[in-house]
Design a protein around this motif. Structure first.
Motif, PDB file in Angstrom:
ATOM      1  N   LEU A   9       1.041  -1.351  -0.075  1.00  0.00           N
ATOM      2  CA  LEU A   9       0.120  -0.014   0.024  1.00  0.00           C
ATOM      3  C   LEU A   9       0.621   1.248   0.223  1.00  0.00           C
ATOM      4  CD1 LEU A   9      -2.830  -0.811   2.392  1.00  0.00           C
ATOM      5  CD2 LEU A   9      -2.857  -1.115   0.173  1.00  0.00           C
ATOM      6  N   ILE A  10       1.933   1.332   0.533  1.00  0.00           N
ATOM      7  CA  ILE A  10       2.714   2.405   0.561  1.00  0.00           C
ATOM      8  C   ILE A  10       3.333   2.844  -0.802  1.00  0.00           C
ATOM      9  CG2 ILE A  10       4.931   3.510   1.706  1.00  0.00           C
ATOM     10  CD1 ILE A  10       2.608   2.977   3.702  1.00  0.00           C
ATOM     11  N   ALA A  11       3.801   1.689  -1.400  1.00  0.00           N
ATOM     12  CA  ALA A  11       4.292   1.895  -2.513  1.00  0.00           C
ATOM     13  C   ALA A  11       3.101   2.423  -3.800  1.00  0.00           C
ATOM     14  CB  ALA A  11       4.920   0.694  -3.260  1.00  0.00           C
ATOM     15  N   ARG A  12       2.068   1.829  -3.327  1.00  0.00           N
ATOM     16  CA  ARG A  12       0.826   2.629  -4.200  1.00  0.00           C
ATOM     17  C   ARG A  12       0.598   3.858  -3.886  1.00  0.00           C
ATOM     18  NH1 ARG A  12      -2.922  -1.335  -5.529  1.00  0.00           N
ATOM     19  NH2 ARG A  12      -3.469   0.551  -6.928  1.00  0.00           N
ATOM     20  N   ALA A  13       0.568   4.096  -2.484  1.00  0.00           N
ATOM     21  CA  ALA A  13       0.056   5.542  -2.257  1.00  0.00           C
ATOM     22  C   ALA A  13       1.289   6.375  -2.954  1.00  0.00           C
ATOM     23  CB  ALA A  13       0.070   5.573  -0.824  1.00  0.00           C
ATOM     24  N   ARG A  14       2.410   6.200  -2.740  1.00  0.00           N
ATOM     25  CA  ARG A  14       3.409   7.043  -3.303  1.00  0.00           C
ATOM     26  C   ARG A  14       3.354   7.246  -4.704  1.00  0.00           C
ATOM     27  NH1 ARG A  14       8.785   4.784  -0.281  1.00  0.00           N
ATOM     28  NH2 ARG A  14       8.351   5.682   1.689  1.00  0.00           N
ATOM     29  N   SER A  15       2.863   6.063  -5.555  1.00  0.00           N
ATOM     30  CA  SER A  15       2.704   6.114  -6.946  1.00  0.00           C
ATOM     31  C   SER A  15       1.780   6.874  -7.545  1.00  0.00           C
ATOM     32  CB  SER A  15       2.642   4.807  -7.772  1.00  0.00           C
ATOM     33  OG  SER A  15       2.425   4.659  -8.850  1.00  0.00           O
ATOM     34  N   ALA A  16       0.558   6.906  -6.476  1.00  0.00           N
ATOM     35  CA  ALA A  16      -0.683   7.597  -6.911  1.00  0.00           C
ATOM     36  C   ALA A  16      -0.639   9.038  -6.578  1.00  0.00           C
ATOM     37  CB  ALA A  16      -1.878   6.926  -6.018  1.00  0.00           C
ATOM     38  N   GLY A  17       0.179   9.271  -5.355  1.00  0.00           N
ATOM     39  CA  GLY A  17       0.402  10.784  -5.230  1.00  0.00           C
ATOM     40  C   GLY A  17      -0.328  11.075  -3.782  1.00  0.00           C
ATOM     41  N   ASP A  18      -0.154  12.114  -3.029  1.00  0.00           N
ATOM     42  CA  ASP A  18      -0.722  12.570  -2.130  1.00  0.00           C
ATOM     43  C   ASP A  18      -2.249  13.117  -2.228  1.00  0.00           C
ATOM     44  OD1 ASP A  18      -1.131  13.414   0.575  1.00  0.00           O
ATOM     45  OD2 ASP A  18      -0.055  15.175   0.580  1.00  0.00           O
ATOM     46  N   GLY A  19      -3.054  12.069  -1.293  1.00  0.00           N
ATOM     47  CA  GLY A  19      -4.530  12.708  -1.557  1.00  0.00           C
ATOM     48  C   GLY A  19      -5.203  11.950  -2.567  1.00  0.00           C
ATOM     49  N   VAL A  20      -4.634  11.108  -3.340  1.00  0.00           N
ATOM     50  CA  VAL A  20      -5.233  10.577  -4.697  1.00  0.00           C
ATOM     51  C   VAL A  20      -5.637   8.933  -4.311  1.00  0.00           C
ATOM     52  CG1 VAL A  20      -4.985   9.868  -6.985  1.00  0.00           C
ATOM     53  CG2 VAL A  20      -3.870  11.986  -6.054  1.00  0.00           C
ATOM     54  N   ALA A  21      -6.910   8.626  -4.655  1.00  0.00           N
ATOM     55  CA  ALA A  21      -7.406   7.440  -4.378  1.00  0.00           C
ATOM     56  C   ALA A  21      -6.793   6.315  -5.314  1.00  0.00           C
ATOM     57  CB  ALA A  21      -8.907   7.498  -4.381  1.00  0.00           C
ATOM     58  N   PHE A  22      -6.763   5.375  -4.788  1.00  0.00           N
ATOM     59  CA  PHE A  22      -6.224   4.085  -5.566  1.00  0.00           C
ATOM     60  C   PHE A  22      -6.793   2.980  -5.119  1.00  0.00           C
ATOM     61  CE2 PHE A  22      -3.291   4.659  -1.953  1.00  0.00           C
ATOM     62  CZ  PHE A  22      -3.075   3.288  -1.440  1.00  0.00           C
ATOM     63  N   ASP A  23      -6.762   1.703  -5.802  1.00  0.00           N
ATOM     64  CA  ASP A  23      -7.602   0.705  -5.565  1.00  0.00           C
ATOM     65  C   ASP A  23      -6.761  -0.150  -4.555  1.00  0.00           C
ATOM     66  OD1 ASP A  23      -9.684   1.072  -7.306  1.00  0.00           O
ATOM     67  OD2 ASP A  23      -8.691   0.129  -9.036  1.00  0.00           O
ATOM     68  N   ALA A  24      -7.484  -0.636  -3.768  1.00  0.00           N
ATOM     69  CA  ALA A  24      -6.787  -1.725  -2.640  1.00  0.00           C
ATOM     70  C   ALA A  24      -6.681  -2.957  -3.367  1.00  0.00           C
ATOM     71  CB  ALA A  24      -7.655  -1.774  -1.320  1.00  0.00           C
ATOM     72  N   PRO A  25      -5.787  -3.717  -2.649  1.00  0.00           N
ATOM     73  CA  PRO A  25      -5.595  -5.259  -3.146  1.00  0.00           C
ATOM     74  C   PRO A  25      -6.669  -6.292  -3.137  1.00  0.00           C
ATOM     75  CG  PRO A  25      -4.123  -4.821  -1.089  1.00  0.00           C
ATOM     76  CD  PRO A  25      -4.727  -3.424  -1.527  1.00  0.00           C
ATOM     77  N   LEU A  26      -6.858  -6.904  -3.826  1.00  0.00           N
ATOM     78  CA  LEU A  26      -8.235  -8.039  -3.703  1.00  0.00           C
ATOM     79  C   LEU A  26      -7.985  -8.633  -2.365  1.00  0.00           C
ATOM     80  CD1 LEU A  26     -10.767  -8.430  -5.247  1.00  0.00           C
ATOM     81  CD2 LEU A  26      -9.508  -9.937  -6.614  1.00  0.00           C
ATOM     82  N   LYS A  27      -9.134  -8.813  -1.616  1.00  0.00           N
ATOM     83  CA  LYS A  27      -8.744  -9.707  -0.540  1.00  0.00           C
ATOM     84  C   LYS A  27      -9.926 -10.266  -0.186  1.00  0.00           C
ATOM     85  CE  LYS A  27      -7.770  -8.928   4.645  1.00  0.00           C
ATOM     86  NZ  LYS A  27      -7.498  -7.925   5.459  1.00  0.00           N
ATOM     87  N   LEU A  28     -10.013 -11.533   0.270  1.00  0.00           N
ATOM     88  CA  LEU A  28     -11.261 -12.395   0.846  1.00  0.00           C
ATOM     89  C   LEU A  28     -11.087 -12.324   2.385  1.00  0.00           C
ATOM     90  CD1 LEU A  28     -13.549 -14.123  -0.091  1.00  0.00           C
ATOM     91  CD2 LEU A  28     -12.174 -16.048  -0.192  1.00  0.00           C
ATOM     92  N   GLY A  29     -12.041 -11.283   2.658  1.00  0.00           N
ATOM     93  CA  GLY A  29     -12.129 -11.226   4.273  1.00  0.00           C
ATOM     94  C   GLY A  29     -12.857 -12.669   4.773  1.00  0.00           C
ATOM     95  N   ALA A  30     -13.943 -12.944   4.150  1.00  0.00           N
ATOM     96  CA  ALA A  30     -14.594 -13.968   4.895  1.00  0.00           C
ATOM     97  C   ALA A  30     -14.235 -15.573   4.276  1.00  0.00           C
ATOM     98  CB  ALA A  30     -16.454 -13.970   4.786  1.00  0.00           C
TER      99      ALA A  30
END
Length: 237
Positions: free
Chosen positions: A174-195
């Motif tokens: 997530l940190i690398a994705r946030a840096r790539s997207a920029g400050d305050g820019v939304a990006f997609d979270a990794p696909l995760k199966l919670g249940a």
């Protein structure tokens, strides 16, 4: 005076003079039991729990069950691709905090995470129904090995779909994705199966539908009629 003639022995009895003599070829052929009386002849089908008279036998059923489990499990590849394609995206946002980054959900009250699990569960239920119908149409006789293979294949297919969807989805850094997207820019979270219980949706649906189809449309055992009474017997005797 001449001695009285001794009558010859009956044709089916051996006299005392023939005791100890080896039987002739004709007698050996007459006294040798047939193969049907002692056991199955060479080349005839065997019987028992491994070779059944009315079915393919346990060995063939296990072989078919193994093929079924592998074929059903390979369907998890398609399930993983569909899950990655149809699952809703969970938006994250990254902000600079001093020298580091802080990543958090953009919409804390959103239901995208629930939608990801729900999409997987619904797709798995559909795959379970399709696999059960396909297995029933291919082999209507059913059997315990086939039912077990259907359940095992469905579970393996669910696990394969889960891991494949996560691999196809966005990176988990997530940190690398946030840096790539920029400050305050939304990006997609990794696909995760919670249940993780959604992994059981495929085998559960496959078992329920297959048992239902077998009970409604499967082959029936022939009804055995009571033995007929002898013609000379009187009722109540």
């Amino acid at each position: 005076m001449s001695a009285p003639l001794t009558p010859p022995p009956p044709p089916h009895e051996r006299s005392s003079r023939d005791v100890g003599r080896p039987p002739s070829d004709g007698q050996a052929a007459a006294t040798t039991p047939h193969a049907d009386e002692e056991g199955p002849a060479a080349g005839q089908p065997r019987h028992g729990w491994w070779y059944e008279q009315d079915g393919p036998g346990m060995k063939a059923e296990i072989r078919e069950a193994a093929v079924t489990a592998v074929a059903v499990a390979l369907g998890g590849v398609l399930l993983g691709v569909l899950w990655w394609w149809l699952a809703p995206r969970v938006p994250y946002v990254g902000d600079m905090a001093g020298d580091g980054w802080v990543v958090y959900l953009k919409d804390a009250e959103g239901e995208q995470s629930v939608g990801v699990d729900g999409t997987f569960a619904l797709l798995a239920l559909g795959f379970g129904a399709v696999s059960a119908l396909a297995v029933f149409l291919v082999r209507r006789r059913g059997g315990v090995p086939l039912v077990v293979a259907l359940a095992v294949g469905g579970l393996l297919g669910s696990v394969l779909a889960w891991r494949l969807g996560v691999w196809l989805g966005p990176s988990s850094d997530l940190i690398a994705r946030a840096r790539s997207a920029g400050d305050g820019v939304a990006f997609d979270a990794p696909l995760k199966l919670g249940a993780k219980g959604a992994l059981l949706a495929w085998p559960f649906a496959a078992l329920v539908l297959h048992l239902g189809l077998t009970g409604l449309f499967g082959p029936r055992d022939p009804e055995q009629s009571p033995p007929a009474e002898p013609s000379g017997a009187q009722p109540g005797a």
